[in-house]
Scaffold this motif. Structure first.
Motif, short mmCIF file in Angstrom:
data_model
loop_
_atom_site.label_atom_id
_atom_site.label_comp_id
_atom_site.label_asym_id
_atom_site.label_seq_id
_atom_site.Cartn_x
_atom_site.Cartn_y
_atom_site.Cartn_z
N PRO A 1 0.62 -1.15 -0.01
CA PRO A 1 0.10 0.01 0.12
C PRO A 1 0.95 1.15 0.01
O PRO A 1 0.47 2.02 -0.76
CB PRO A 1 -0.67 0.07 1.33
N SER A 2 1.91 1.40 0.91
CA SER A 2 2.79 2.58 0.91
C SER A 2 3.38 2.89 -0.36
O SER A 2 3.68 4.16 -0.94
CB SER A 2 3.67 2.53 1.97
N ASP A 3 3.65 1.84 -1.41
CA ASP A 3 4.29 1.99 -2.70
C ASP A 3 3.24 2.64 -3.39
O ASP A 3 3.63 3.72 -4.35
CB ASP A 3 4.71 0.67 -3.24
N GLN B 1 0.55 4.28 -2.69
CA GLN B 1 0.18 5.68 -2.19
C GLN B 1 1.09 6.56 -2.88
O GLN B 1 0.97 7.83 -2.91
CB GLN B 1 0.05 5.69 -0.76
N SER B 2 2.58 6.11 -2.60
CA SER B 2 3.42 7.36 -2.80
C SER B 2 3.77 7.56 -4.63
O SER B 2 3.77 8.48 -4.82
CB SER B 2 4.98 6.50 -2.30
N SER C 1 -0.97 9.61 2.92
CA SER C 1 -0.73 8.42 3.70
C SER C 1 -2.25 7.79 3.93
O SER C 1 -3.08 8.65 4.48
CB SER C 1 0.24 8.41 4.76
N ASN C 2 -2.42 6.66 3.55
CA ASN C 2 -3.96 5.88 4.18
C ASN C 2 -5.10 6.66 3.78
O ASN C 2 -5.62 7.02 4.77
CB ASN C 2 -3.57 5.68 5.57
N TRP D 1 -0.17 -5.19 6.49
CA TRP D 1 0.26 -3.86 6.13
C TRP D 1 -0.23 -2.73 7.21
O TRP D 1 -0.05 -1.65 6.93
CB TRP D 1 0.00 -3.34 4.52
N LEU E 1 -3.08 -1.82 8.12
CA LEU E 1 -4.31 -1.33 7.67
C LEU E 1 -5.44 -1.38 8.62
O LEU E 1 -5.83 -2.48 9.21
CB LEU E 1 -4.83 -1.55 6.24
#
Length: 594
Positions: A71-73, A75-76, A82-83, A112, A114
Motif C-alpha cells: 500500500p505505501s508504494d 500511495q507514494s 498516507s492511508n 500492512w 491497515l
C-alpha cells in the motif's frame, strides 16, 4: 546490391546453433520468474468474459512474506498521501464465489497495518448478483481475481468501504446484472476487472454499463493492441472508463517513480461505438471510440503483493489490467462521484494536465498512437497515470472568478505539400487573475490531416508547439483551422490558415533497378530498400509483383521477409506518386535451397 551467403558462413552458423543446443538443458534448469495467467484468464466461451489477472511466479517455494508492491508504494507512486479515503464505497464485480474473501482481506490488511475492513464494522459487504446472500458456486480462478481486486482497493484507498458483488457465472449478461445490482445498492464507483471481445457483443449489454452519476471502470485486457471485433468490452463502451496498464518502478527523480507502457496492456479501436465527444479533439488515429482513457501499474513484474488461501498458497504477486482497474476505481473514489447525469469519462480529458504523461513504450506494432506512447493521449495509457486525485474531479468547473486568458498563434498561417507538416507556436497569455491550466485542441482540419500539441495542456502564460500533419491524399486548398484553448468551461480561440499545395497530375517517376538478388531458403532478408525519384517531389508508394514466397514489400519500398521456396523469380516493382505518376523496374530473385 547482391547478397551472397558463403558456405563457410553457413557452416559457422550451423556449428553455433549446435553449440547453443548443447547448452539448452542447463539453461532450462535455471529457475527464472514466469508470468502465469490466473485460472479465470483462460480463453472463455463466446458470450463469456475472462479476467485479466497475471501472476508472477518467482520459482522455488511460495514466499512466506509478501513480495511485490504494498500500500505505501502505491500511495507514494500516485501521490495519494498516507492511508487515504473516508468511507467511500467501491464496488467490485466478479464472477463466482470466493468463500475466503473476507478472511483473506483481513490477513492482507493486518500485514500492512491497515484498519480492519469487515462485515461487522460495515466496511465490507458481499452479495450475489441479486443483492442477497445465495452466493454462486466457488471458483478458485475467479477467487484470486477477487482477492487481487479487494487488495488493490485496500492499497490505494485504505479508508474506502468495499462491496463485492458476485455474478452467478462469467456470462456477459450475469456480469452486467451484477453491475446493475452494485449501482442499485448505492455504489458510485464500480470496478470490472474482466473483458470480452466485441465480436461477442449482443444488443442490450451496454445498458448495464451506462449509469449517469456513477463511475464505471473496466480493464482493457492483457493482450496488447486489439482493434475491430477483437477490441475488449465493456472498456470500449463510451460511458465506461477504459483502464490500461503501465510498468511502475522506483526512480531517482523528483517523483521518485517512473512509468512506461506495459507491453501487454490492452488498447484499440472499437468496431461498434462511435467516437465520443470527449475524444473529438484528441488525436487517436481511430474513427470510433478508442481505448484506453487512463492507466496505472499492471505489469506483473512490477505487481502487487496479495494474499489468497482459496485454492492458492498464501502470499502471491499479481498484475494485469485487473490490477490497474481497481487501483483507478479506488483513487477516483477519493475525488468524489461524477455529477448527476455524467459518467465521468470526459473529466479525464478535461483534466489531462493533472496526470503523469507516460511517453515511452509500446504494446504492439501498429505504428500509430493506438499502440505507441507519446506526448499527450495514447492508446496504451490514455491521458496518463494519476498524480493525486484532482484529475478525476469534474472538468466543467470554470476558472476562479477574475481569472481569464487569451490564445494566439505565431505564425498564423502555413503552406505545405501533401504528406508533410507545418508548425506554429501557440501562445497563451493571462489577461486577468492568475494562471489556469489550458487544454489545447484543433478543429477544421482537411481530410487526412491531424494536429498535435506539445505539450497538450499548458499553464496560461506558457506556450505549446502545434504540428499539423497532412496525408499524401489530403486535397489541395486553403483551410481555416481553429485552435481552441479550454480551462474548465471557458474557451478562447485563434485562427490558423493552412494551405495545402496542389498535386494535380503526377510527375515523372524513376525507379532504380537494384540488380538481381541472391538469397537462401530459411535465411531472413535484412531488407532491400528500393530507390526511386519523382520529378515533382511528390510522395511515393510502392508495390511489387512476382516476389518469392515469404517476401513482401512495404508501401515505402522495403522488401523483407524469409524466403520459403527455391527458384528463380522475376520481380517488377512499381512506384506511384500522389498525382498518379508511375515508374517501374524489373529484376530477378534467385532463391537457393540447401
Amino acid at each position: 546490391m547482391r547478397r551472397i551467403l558463403m558456405a563457410g558462413a553457413i557452416a559457422s552458423a550451423v556449428s553455433t546453433i549446435a553449440a547453443l543446443a548443447a547448452l539448452a538443458p542447463s539453461a532450462q534448469a535455471a529457475s527464472v520468474p514466469q508470468v502465469v495467467p490466473a485460472g479465470c484468464a483462460a480463453t472463455a466461451a463466446a458470450g463469456h468474459a475472462h479476467c485479466d489477472a497475471l501472476q508472477l511466479v518467482r520459482g522455488g517455494a511460495s514466499p512466506a512474506a509478501p513480495t511485490g508492491f504494498g500500500p505505501s508504494d502505491i500511495q507514494s507512486a500516485y501521490n495519494l498521501g498516507s492511508n487515504p479515503g473516508s468511507g467511500q464505497t467501491v464496488a467490485i464485480v466478479d464472477a463466482y464465489d470466493d468463500p475466503n474473501a473476507e478472511s483473506d482481506l483481513a490477513t492482507y490488511r493486518s500485514q500492512w497495518g491497515l484498519s480492519a475492513c469487515t462485515t461487522s464494522s460495515g466496511c465490507f459487504s458481499k452479495v450475489d448478483q441479486n443483492g442477497g446472500t445465495t452466493y454462486p458456486s466457488g471458483d478458485s480462478g475467479w477467487g484470486v481475481e477477487i482477492t487481487l481486486d479487494l487488495d488493490a482497493v485496500s492499497a490505494a484507498c485504505p479508508g474506502c468501504h468495499i462491496m463485492l458483488v458476485e455474478a452467478n457465472t462469467n456470462n456477459d449478461t450475469d456480469l452486467g446484472a451484477a453491475v446493475d445490482e452494485a449501482v442499485k445498492l448505492g455504489a458510485k464507483f464500480v470496478s470490472n476487472s474482466y473483458s470480452d471481445a466485441e465480436s461477442n457483443f449482443s444488443t442490450g449489454l451496454d445498458t448495464h454499463y451506462n449509469h449517469p452519476g456513477v463511475m464505471i471502470a473496466a480493464a482493457t485486457g492483457d493482450n496488447g493492441t486489439q482493434s475491430g471485433s477483437n477490441a475488449q468490452f465493456p472498456a470500449t463502451f463510451p460511458s465506461v472508463v477504459a483502464v490500461g496498464g503501465t510498468s511502475l518502478s522506483q526512480a531517482s527523480n523528483s517523483r521518485g517513480w517512473s512509468e512506461t507502457v506495459w507491453n501487454s496492456g490492452g488498447s484499440g479501436c472499437s468496431s461498434l461505438f462511435a467516437k465520443p465527444a470527449y475524444q473529438q479533439n484528441v488525436t487517436t488515429d481511430c474513427s470510433n471510440r478508442a481505448s484506453a482513457d487512463v492507466s496505472a501499474d499492471a505489469n506483473p513484474n512490477t505487481g502487487l503483493a496479495v494474499y489468497d488461501s482459496y485454492g492458492q498458497s498464501g502470499w502471491l504477486e499479481y498484475g494485469g489490467t485487473s490490477l490497474a482497474t481497481p487501483l483507478i476505481s479506488a483513487m477516483w473514489a477519493q475525488a468524489g462521484a461524477p455529477a448527476s447525469g455524467d459518467d465521468g469519462v470526459s473529466y479525464l480529458y478535461a483534466n489531462e494536465a493533472e496526470f503523469n504523461d507516460v511517453t515511452s513504450g509500446s504494446n504492439g506494432s501498429c505504428g500509430t498512437v493506438i499502440c505507441n506512447a507519446g506526448t499527450g493521449w495514447d492508446g496504451p495509457t490514455g491521458v496518463g497515470t494519476p498524480n493525486g486525485v484532482s484529475g478525476f474531479a469534474s472538468g466543467t468547473t470554470p476558472p476562479p472568478p477574475g481569472n481569464d486568458f487569451s490564445v494566439s498563434l505565431s505564425p498564423a498561417s502555413g503552406s505545405v505539400n501533401p504528406g508533410s507538416s507545418a508548425t506554429s507556436t501557440v501562445g497563451t497569455k493571462i489577461t486577468s487573475g492568475s494562471a489556469v491550466t489550458v487544454r489545447l485542441s484543433a478543429s477544421g482540419l482537411p481530410s487526412g490531416a491531424s494536429a498535435s500539441f506539445s505539450p497538450a495542456s499548458v499553464s496560461a502564460g506558457s506556450s505549446s508547439t502545434l504540428t499539423i500533419s497532412t496525408a499524401a491524399s489530403t486535397p489541395p486548398g486553403t483551410y481555416s483551422v481553429t485552435v481552441t484553448g479550454t480551462a474548465g468551461s471557458t474557451s478562447h480561440t485563434a485562427a490558423y490558415s493552412l494551405t495545402v499545395n496542389g498535386t494535380t497530375g503526377g510527375g515523372t517517376v524513376t525507379v532504380t533497378n537494384p540488380g538481381n538478388q541472391i538469397w537462401f531458403v530459411g535465411f531472413q532478408s535484412q531488407g532491400l530498400q528500393i530507390q526511386a525519384s519523382d520529378s515533382k517531389n511528390l510522395p511515393l508508394t510502392f508495390r511489387a509483383t512476382g516476389l518469392p514466397p515469404g517476401l513482401t514489400i512495404s508501401s515505402s519500398g522495403v522488401i523483407s521477409g524469409t524466403p520459403t521456396t527455391a527458384g528463380t523469380y522475376q520481380v517488377t516493382v512499381t512506384a506511384t506518386d500522389s498525382g498518379g505518376g508511375t515508374g517501374k523496374a524489373a529484376f530477378s530473385y534467385q532463391i537457393y535451397g540447401f
